[in-house]
Design an enzyme around this catalytic site. Structure first.
Site, mmCIF file in Angstrom:
data_model
loop_
_atom_site.group_PDB
_atom_site.id
_atom_site.type_symbol
_atom_site.label_atom_id
_atom_site.label_comp_id
_atom_site.label_asym_id
_atom_site.label_seq_id
_atom_site.Cartn_x
_atom_site.Cartn_y
_atom_site.Cartn_z
ATOM 1 N N GLU A 26 -9.541 -0.292 -1.976
ATOM 2 C CA GLU A 26 -9.943 -1.515 -1.278
ATOM 3 C C GLU A 26 -11.280 -1.350 -0.555
ATOM 4 O O GLU A 26 -12.127 -2.253 -0.585
ATOM 5 C CB GLU A 26 -8.871 -1.921 -0.265
ATOM 6 N N ARG B 227 -8.875 -2.457 -7.508
ATOM 7 C CA ARG B 227 -9.538 -3.147 -6.399
ATOM 8 C C ARG B 227 -11.057 -3.043 -6.553
ATOM 9 O O ARG B 227 -11.784 -4.017 -6.353
ATOM 10 C CB ARG B 227 -9.089 -2.544 -5.065
ATOM 11 N N TYR C 39 -2.644 10.149 1.581
ATOM 12 C CA TYR C 39 -3.424 8.949 1.302
ATOM 13 C C TYR C 39 -4.873 9.212 1.712
ATOM 14 O O TYR C 39 -5.258 9.061 2.869
ATOM 15 C CB TYR C 39 -2.820 7.740 2.016
ATOM 16 N N PHE C 40 -5.661 9.584 0.728
ATOM 17 C CA PHE C 40 -7.021 10.031 1.005
ATOM 18 C C PHE C 40 -7.996 8.872 1.230
ATOM 19 O O PHE C 40 -9.174 9.114 1.533
ATOM 20 C CB PHE C 40 -7.525 10.936 -0.121
ATOM 21 N N ASP C 41 -7.543 7.633 1.087
ATOM 22 C CA ASP C 41 -8.386 6.524 1.523
ATOM 23 C C ASP C 41 -8.371 6.410 3.048
ATOM 24 O O ASP C 41 -9.254 5.790 3.636
ATOM 25 C CB ASP C 41 -7.948 5.207 0.880
ATOM 26 N N GLU D 253 6.357 -2.983 -3.175
ATOM 27 C CA GLU D 253 5.888 -4.165 -2.465
ATOM 28 C C GLU D 253 6.065 -5.451 -3.277
ATOM 29 O O GLU D 253 5.103 -6.141 -3.603
ATOM 30 C CB GLU D 253 4.419 -3.977 -2.069
ATOM 31 N N HIS E 66 2.427 -7.143 -7.567
ATOM 32 C CA HIS E 66 1.030 -6.749 -7.796
ATOM 33 C C HIS E 66 0.555 -7.203 -9.174
ATOM 34 O O HIS E 66 -0.147 -6.474 -9.877
ATOM 35 C CB HIS E 66 0.872 -5.237 -7.636
ATOM 36 N N ASP F 174 -3.686 -4.541 -10.882
ATOM 37 C CA ASP F 174 -3.186 -4.980 -9.577
ATOM 38 C C ASP F 174 -3.580 -6.436 -9.387
ATOM 39 O O ASP F 174 -4.138 -7.073 -10.289
ATOM 40 C CB ASP F 174 -3.722 -4.101 -8.444
ATOM 41 N N TRP G 169 6.245 7.623 -1.514
ATOM 42 C CA TRP G 169 5.023 7.330 -0.748
ATOM 43 C C TRP G 169 5.317 6.950 0.701
ATOM 44 O O TRP G 169 4.473 7.138 1.568
ATOM 45 C CB TRP G 169 4.217 6.230 -1.433
#
Length: 529
Positions: free
Chosen positions: A460, A158, A407-409, A321, A257, A187, A382
């Site tokens: 992102e 991203r 999820y450290f974002d 996904e 993706h 991706d 996840w």
């Protein structure tokens, strides 16, 4: 009388040093036993004695000592009689391959490891125990990690990060005694690794003509954005990681993706396009056409070059996904003989069989379980820990990386007004520290299949290197303790004390980190300017 005073002063200095020397580091070792006696002083006559095969580890120790206490020690292969030294060796007495024993007395510092990796981790503990003084209190530390998979993930698709920063990120893993770097390379929004047989992946797929502003708003900045790693650069990064006993697990996400690949080669999709490298975040409906035989030639060519670059046994194939809408309207996909598989399950089996034939293991996100995952496939959980627990009971090896804790974002403070990232979610450091990656409900056999844990950094909303560091730290320290330290040794209040000391290293190496635990270090409110 004078002799008694001298002895008294020496005794006082000895005791003071022993009390002030802090082996309470992050991650906390399994056993720290302070000993009686005088401390070890780093004087000019001290040398590093490295067993054959440990020259790289000795070089790291020499570098760390110079950084921490300003002493530049010589490295030799054999000790001199009666000299004071720091010895590095691999010993069969250390039963765990990544374990070590660190021993300090007045004359000698010894780091014995079950392997060179164990020696390296002993060096990390020594490095973090130095506080600027040139002395170490007598101690015996016996240590080994709880899990064999101790990882961090970084998404370079991203947003793209240069080789120099990827190396800096690897240094962070080494500091935290982690041993797996999960490198997300492809991706919808960009293909980041050179594939020589399919050159348009970098001439087309590595660049997008703009990026959405904010959270999938209607505004596009229309600013060209791109970047990729040559194979030579990737090999350079692999070697850099290997020196630090870190394995790079590359991820080529498929069959979803894949929009950047479809933009490069439209014939790989069900509709033939036209396609465009993704501008916005989220899930795209266009995926690889699993009924097109050319897709499997493409996948095998890509994975062959990936395996040539990355020596890791494990290759991450994504699998998350993946919308099925295009497949449902595709004659090629609908004509496949699935033999009880879903379309994605059919695709996954072919890819997994290819990797197995080349003596590699496929790792995928937990959606693989929804599509009859091959028995030898590894699962990365996840969507919580529940899919991982299910996979472990089914006999799959599992890595836990749940959105709930890893999820450290996601944001690490509740008040996000002054936070640099716009990503949603909330995972404070105490939540990370509380994770139990091996549910008590698991059977004894299933628990053996939980290989370890990692945290993920999706990019992102991480537009530059400083935000990556900020989102990772200090939560990475909490993760390291979950990965390394036995649960009976963990205590959150004690951890915060040790973490406060750890931040001195963050400052020393100029890492950016969230300072909400230390309000006195934070930037004043903008309203006070």
């Amino acid at each position: 009388m004078r002799n008694w005073v001298v002895l008294l002063l020496m005794s006082y200095v000895s005791v003071a040093v022993a009390e002030n020397t802090d082996y309470q580091v992050v991650p906390l070792p399994q056993s720290v036993q302070l000993q009686k006696g005088e401390p070890f002083a780093f004087q000019e006559d001290v040398r590093i004695v490295a067993q054959e095969g440990l020259q790289r580890e000795a070089a790291f120790l020499k570098e760390y000592l110079f950084e921490m206490i300003g002493k530049e020690l010589s490295v030799v292969s054999k000790p001199r009689k009666g000299e004071r030294n720091i010895s590095l060796s691999v010993s069969s007495r250390i039963s765990q391959v990544e374990g070590y024993v660190l021993t300090v007395d007045k004359e000698h510092v010894s780091i014995e490891g079950g392997s060179a990796a164990g020696v390296f981790y002993g060096i990390q503990t020594l490095r973090k125990s130095l506080s600027g003084d040139s002395v170490l209190a007598p101690v015996i530390i016996k240590d080994a990690p709880r899990f064999s998979w101790r990882g961090m993930h970084l998404d370079c698709s991203r947003h793209f990060f240069p080789v120099s920063f990827v190396k800096k990120f690897i240094d962070l893993l080494a500091l935290h005694q982690m041993n797996v770097f999960h490198w997300h390379l492809t991706d919808d929004q960009g293909w980041r690794i050179e594939i020589k047989k399919w050159h348009q992946l970098i001439t087309v797929g590595s660049h997008r003509t703009g990026t959405i502003i904010g959270t999938n708003s209607d505004i596009d900045d229309e600013i060209p954005y791109g970047g990729y790693y040559t194979q030579e650069e990737a090999r350079e990064i692999v070697a850099y990681a290997q020196e630090r006993h870190i394995t790079i697990v590359p991820e080529i996400d498929m069959p979803g993706h894949m929009l950047a690949a479809l933009a490069s080669y439209p014939e790989l999709g069900c509709t033939g396009g036209p396609y465009q490298v993704g501008h916005y975040w989220g899930v795209y409906k266009d995926v690889l056409c699993v009924g097109n035989e050319k897709v499997y030639h493409f996948v095998e060519d890509v994975l062959s070059e990936i395996m040539d670059i990355f020596p890791a046994e494990v290759i991450h194939i994504g699998g998350d996904e993946t919308p099925t809408e295009k497949w449902e309207h595709c004659a090629k996909c609908q004509s496949l003989e699935l033999n009880g598989h879903t379309l994605q399950g059919y695709f996954t089996k072919r890819v997994t069989d290819f990797l197995t034939a080349h003596h590699r293991r496929a790792l995928g996100w937990d959606e693989l379980l929804d599509n009859k995952a091959p028995q030898d496939a590894m699962i990365m959980s996840w969507r919580g820990t529940e899919p991982g627990a299910k996979a472990a009971e089914m006999g799959h090896d599992v890595v836990m990386a749940p959105t709930t804790h890893c999820y450290f974002d996601y944001q690490q403070v509740k008040d996000v007004l002054f936070e640099p990232s716009r990503c949603g979610g909330f995972i404070p450091i105490e939540k990370v520290y509380s994770l139990n990656p091996v549910p008590d409900s698991l059977s004894k056999e299933a628990k053996r299949h939980i290989l370890g844990i990692q945290a993920n950094l999706w990019s992102e909303y991480m537009t530059n290197e400083r935000i990556v560091e900020y989102q990772a730290l200090p939560r990475m320290s909490a993760l390291a303790e979950v990965q390394w330290t036995q649960p009976s040794r963990k205590n959150y209040d004690d951890f915060i004390i040790r973490l406060t000391r750890m931040t001195k290293l963050y400052d020393k190496y100029h890492y950016y980190y969230c300072k909400h635990l230390w309000p006195d270090r934070q930037m004043p409110s903008r309203w006070q300017f």
